[in-house]
Design a protein around this motif. Structure first.
Motif, short mmCIF file in Angstrom:
data_model
loop_
_atom_site.label_atom_id
_atom_site.label_comp_id
_atom_site.label_asym_id
_atom_site.label_seq_id
_atom_site.Cartn_x
_atom_site.Cartn_y
_atom_site.Cartn_z
N GLU A 299 0.85 -1.19 0.00
CA GLU A 299 0.00 0.00 0.00
C GLU A 299 0.89 1.25 0.00
O GLU A 299 1.86 1.32 0.77
CB GLU A 299 -0.92 0.01 1.22
CG GLU A 299 -1.98 1.09 1.16
CD GLU A 299 -2.97 0.99 2.29
OE1 GLU A 299 -4.17 1.14 2.04
OE2 GLU A 299 -2.53 0.74 3.44
N VAL A 300 0.58 2.21 -0.84
CA VAL A 300 1.39 3.42 -0.98
C VAL A 300 0.48 4.64 -0.97
O VAL A 300 -0.74 4.55 -1.15
CB VAL A 300 2.20 3.39 -2.30
CG1 VAL A 300 3.18 2.24 -2.31
CG2 VAL A 300 1.27 3.31 -3.52
N ASP B 143 0.66 10.82 -14.79
CA ASP B 143 0.54 12.23 -15.18
C ASP B 143 0.25 13.14 -13.99
O ASP B 143 0.62 14.32 -14.00
CB ASP B 143 -0.57 12.40 -16.23
CG ASP B 143 -0.20 11.74 -17.54
OD1 ASP B 143 1.00 11.53 -17.78
OD2 ASP B 143 -1.13 11.41 -18.32
N ALA B 144 -0.40 12.61 -12.97
CA ALA B 144 -0.84 13.46 -11.87
C ALA B 144 -0.19 13.16 -10.53
O ALA B 144 -0.11 14.05 -9.66
CB ALA B 144 -2.36 13.37 -11.72
N TYR B 145 0.29 11.92 -10.31
CA TYR B 145 0.72 11.51 -8.98
C TYR B 145 2.09 10.85 -8.98
O TYR B 145 2.54 10.27 -9.98
CB TYR B 145 -0.29 10.52 -8.37
CG TYR B 145 -1.66 11.08 -8.13
CD1 TYR B 145 -1.97 11.77 -6.96
CD2 TYR B 145 -2.67 10.90 -9.07
CE1 TYR B 145 -3.24 12.27 -6.73
CE2 TYR B 145 -3.95 11.41 -8.85
CZ TYR B 145 -4.22 12.10 -7.68
OH TYR B 145 -5.48 12.59 -7.45
N TYR B 146 2.71 10.93 -7.77
CA TYR B 146 3.84 10.07 -7.43
C TYR B 146 3.30 9.07 -6.41
O TYR B 146 2.59 9.45 -5.47
CB TYR B 146 4.99 10.86 -6.82
CG TYR B 146 5.81 11.64 -7.83
CD1 TYR B 146 6.58 10.97 -8.78
CD2 TYR B 146 5.81 13.03 -7.83
CE1 TYR B 146 7.34 11.68 -9.71
CE2 TYR B 146 6.56 13.74 -8.75
CZ TYR B 146 7.32 13.06 -9.69
OH TYR B 146 8.05 13.76 -10.61
N TYR B 147 3.66 7.80 -6.59
CA TYR B 147 3.25 6.74 -5.67
C TYR B 147 4.44 6.46 -4.76
O TYR B 147 5.47 5.94 -5.21
CB TYR B 147 2.84 5.49 -6.43
CG TYR B 147 1.63 5.69 -7.32
CD1 TYR B 147 0.40 5.12 -7.00
CD2 TYR B 147 1.71 6.44 -8.50
CE1 TYR B 147 -0.71 5.30 -7.80
CE2 TYR B 147 0.60 6.64 -9.31
CZ TYR B 147 -0.60 6.06 -8.96
OH TYR B 147 -1.70 6.25 -9.76
N ASN C 189 -2.76 0.32 -4.11
CA ASN C 189 -2.02 -0.93 -3.90
C ASN C 189 -1.19 -1.24 -5.13
O ASN C 189 -1.71 -1.24 -6.25
CB ASN C 189 -2.98 -2.08 -3.61
CG ASN C 189 -3.58 -2.00 -2.23
OD1 ASN C 189 -2.87 -1.69 -1.27
ND2 ASN C 189 -4.87 -2.27 -2.11
N LEU C 190 0.07 -1.51 -4.90
CA LEU C 190 0.98 -1.88 -5.98
C LEU C 190 1.43 -3.33 -5.79
O LEU C 190 1.61 -3.78 -4.66
CB LEU C 190 2.22 -0.98 -6.00
CG LEU C 190 1.98 0.53 -6.19
CD1 LEU C 190 3.33 1.25 -6.22
CD2 LEU C 190 1.20 0.81 -7.46
N PHE D 237 12.05 -2.62 -3.17
CA PHE D 237 10.74 -2.93 -3.74
C PHE D 237 10.57 -2.22 -5.08
O PHE D 237 10.81 -1.01 -5.19
CB PHE D 237 9.63 -2.49 -2.79
CG PHE D 237 8.25 -2.82 -3.27
CD1 PHE D 237 7.69 -4.07 -3.02
CD2 PHE D 237 7.50 -1.89 -3.98
CE1 PHE D 237 6.41 -4.38 -3.46
CE2 PHE D 237 6.22 -2.19 -4.42
CZ PHE D 237 5.68 -3.44 -4.16
N ILE D 238 10.18 -2.97 -6.12
CA ILE D 238 9.89 -2.39 -7.43
C ILE D 238 8.56 -2.93 -7.93
O ILE D 238 8.22 -4.10 -7.71
CB ILE D 238 11.01 -2.69 -8.47
CG1 ILE D 238 11.22 -4.20 -8.61
CG2 ILE D 238 12.30 -2.00 -8.11
CD1 ILE D 238 12.19 -4.57 -9.73
N GLU D 239 7.82 -2.08 -8.58
CA GLU D 239 6.50 -2.49 -9.10
C GLU D 239 6.67 -3.34 -10.35
O GLU D 239 7.57 -3.11 -11.17
CB GLU D 239 5.64 -1.27 -9.43
CG GLU D 239 4.21 -1.65 -9.77
CD GLU D 239 3.47 -0.56 -10.51
OE1 GLU D 239 2.23 -0.66 -10.60
OE2 GLU D 239 4.13 0.37 -11.03
#
Length: 477
Positions: free
Chosen positions: A333-334, A388-392, A422-423, A436-438
């Motif tokens: 969760e981010v 485009d709008a967010y950093y996770y 959630n990633l 951790f990498i997505e």
């Protein structure tokens, strides 16, 4: 001289026993630390890594198909011995002679007598024997214990081959007998133009709508081959005519497989492991515990005229990418932080925010409300994903009471009010630290998943095999 005496008076000399005790104490501390480290290392569950490799998942559906054709059964009006002179699978015109019924059995007796005599070897030519041997050799080459049931099909093939050759010999005997022999024979002609086949199995009148799940049980299947020399009663089926090339293959699939197929417009498939693919429209019929997939065809019917059950492989998507165990995958969760709230360094890729952090009271270390003394603090972010709008970003970077201060210091945003996501990812272990990498899952099958290879993870990377054993930035070794 007096000066040297004064300097000597400032030096404190330890006794031998004091120096020894100090050495023992230091050595004991080091020994205790080493022993404790060894014990702790043995108590820890070892972290196992996995080297990522490329692979693919084949989602094809393999099933049994039943061939249904427009089969017309032709019967005899008299009983007697059958003599066929059209080969199985041959095309005939309407009213063409296909076989005869030998009422007296004289022709059959004459051939048997010849076969038992010294001239018996002359019934078949060397080419005829070579043809029979070829059929046997083909079966032996493809035999396996798994496909033992094919023995019955092999038996039918050999009988059919011998029947073809015997029919030619019988026709020679009929022609040699003249009018006297012909008068005891009943010739049976085709009622339609089409393809001739010589077997019955009870599936002749079945349609996709009338098939049942029991019809797919090969243990209950009985195929009766029709051949020259058989004695048939009046009204028995003597041969079948398949009048056109339109036919259906009906396959039995599970509910899950049927759901997958419903998304397709057409299906591509192979028949009996043939390298040639067939494409057609299809329909799905629900049954009690399964589903029937109906594949209508307008060609290839003659190639499988003597087979009722076919091995069908429906070709679906082939998923290619990086193969990883499912145990290596971790849900995380981010926080989603709007880009306009984040400070970006021009000299590096570092992303940061300024937060107002409240000090927890000494009396209540679990304090979660924004009270007490506070100070502004710069926090570097761990960014897992951006759009485009967010950093996770990693939520563990913040404390629950933190408030993010806007770039112009005009307002604050409580961290707990941020949107979450959630990633799915893995822990990269290339540097000895769990990073951790997505990742994006393309397809999951059994204990492994295929991941998209166009992202952060690459082939030959090392990842933590069991993601539940580690946390972000944990030292692995």
């Amino acid at each position: 001289m007096a000066k040297n005496k004064k300097q000597s008076g400032n030096i404190i000399r330890l006794s031998r026993s004091a120096r020894l005790n100090s050495t023992i104490i230091i050595f004991s501390i080091i020994l205790i630390y080493v022993v404790a480290s060894v014990i702790i290392s043995f108590m820890k569950e070892p972290i196992t890594t996995y080297k990522v490799g490329s692979s693919n998942i084949n989602s094809n559906i393999t099933c049994t198909g039943i061939a249904l054709r427009n089969e017309i059964e032709i019967t005899c009006s008299k009983s007697g011995y059958m003599i066929y002179f059209v080969h199985d699978g041959d095309k005939v015109k309407k009213n063409s002679p296909v076989c005869t019924v030998d009422e007296t059995g004289n022709i059959i007796s004459a051939i048997k007598a010849t076969g038992e005599s010294d001239d018996g070897n002359g019934l078949f030519t060397q080419s005829d024997y070579a043809s029979i041997r070829s059929t046997i050799d083909t079966y032996k080459a493809s035999y396996s214990d798994v496909s033992f049931s094919n023995l019955y099909n092999f038996k039918s093939e050999v009988e059919s081959k011998v029947m073809e050759l015997s029919s030619e010999v019988m026709m020679q005997q009929i022609n040699a007998g003249g009018t006297k022999v012909s008068s005891t024979l009943q010739t049976i002609k085709s009622t339609e133009s089409g393809v001739i086949t010589y077997y019955t199995d009870g599936y002749e009148k079945k349609t996709p709508e009338t098939l049942s799940e029991d019809d797919f049980n090969k243990n209950n299947y009985k195929k009766v081959s029709l051949k020259s020399g058989d004695i048939l009663d009046t009204g028995s089926t003597v041969f079948k005519i398949v009048s056109d090339e339109n036919w259906n293959i009906v396959c039995q699939v599970t509910e899950e497989q049927a759901k997958v197929l419903q998304a397709e417009d057409k299906l591509r498939f192979t028949i009996n492991d043939s390298p040639n693919e067939v494409s057609t429209t299809f329909s799905i019929l629900p049954r009690d515990n399964s589903y029937f997939v109906v594949l209508p065809l307008k060609k290839y019917m003659v190639d499988f005229i003597d087979e009722r059950f076919l091995n069908i492989e429906i070709i679906l998507n082939k998923f290619e990418g990086l193969k990883v165990p499912n145990s290596a995958l971790q849900e995380k969760e981010v926080y989603k932080i709007p880009k306009d709230m984040i400070n970006e360094s021009e000299k590096s890729a570092t992303k940061s925010v300024t937060v107002r952090r409240f000090e927890k009271s000494k009396d209540d270390a679990s304090q979660t409300d924004a009270s007490g003394d506070s100070k502004n603090q710069k926090v570097n972010l761990i960014v897992y994903k951006t759009d485009d709008a967010y950093y996770y970003v990693d939520e563990e970077t913040f404390e629950d009471t933190d408030q993010i201060i806007s770039k112009d210091n005009s307002n604050t945003t409580p961290v707990l009010s941020l949107e979450r996501a959630n990633l799915t990812g893995v822990y990269l272990a290339n540097t000895g630290v769990a990073e951790f990498i997505e990742v994006s899952i393309v397809k999951t099958q059994d204990e492994f998943s295929i991941l998209n290879s166009d992202e952060n993870l690459k082939e030959f990377d090392n990842i933590v095999l069991d993601a539940s054993q580690v946390s972000v930035n944990q030292t692995l070794y």
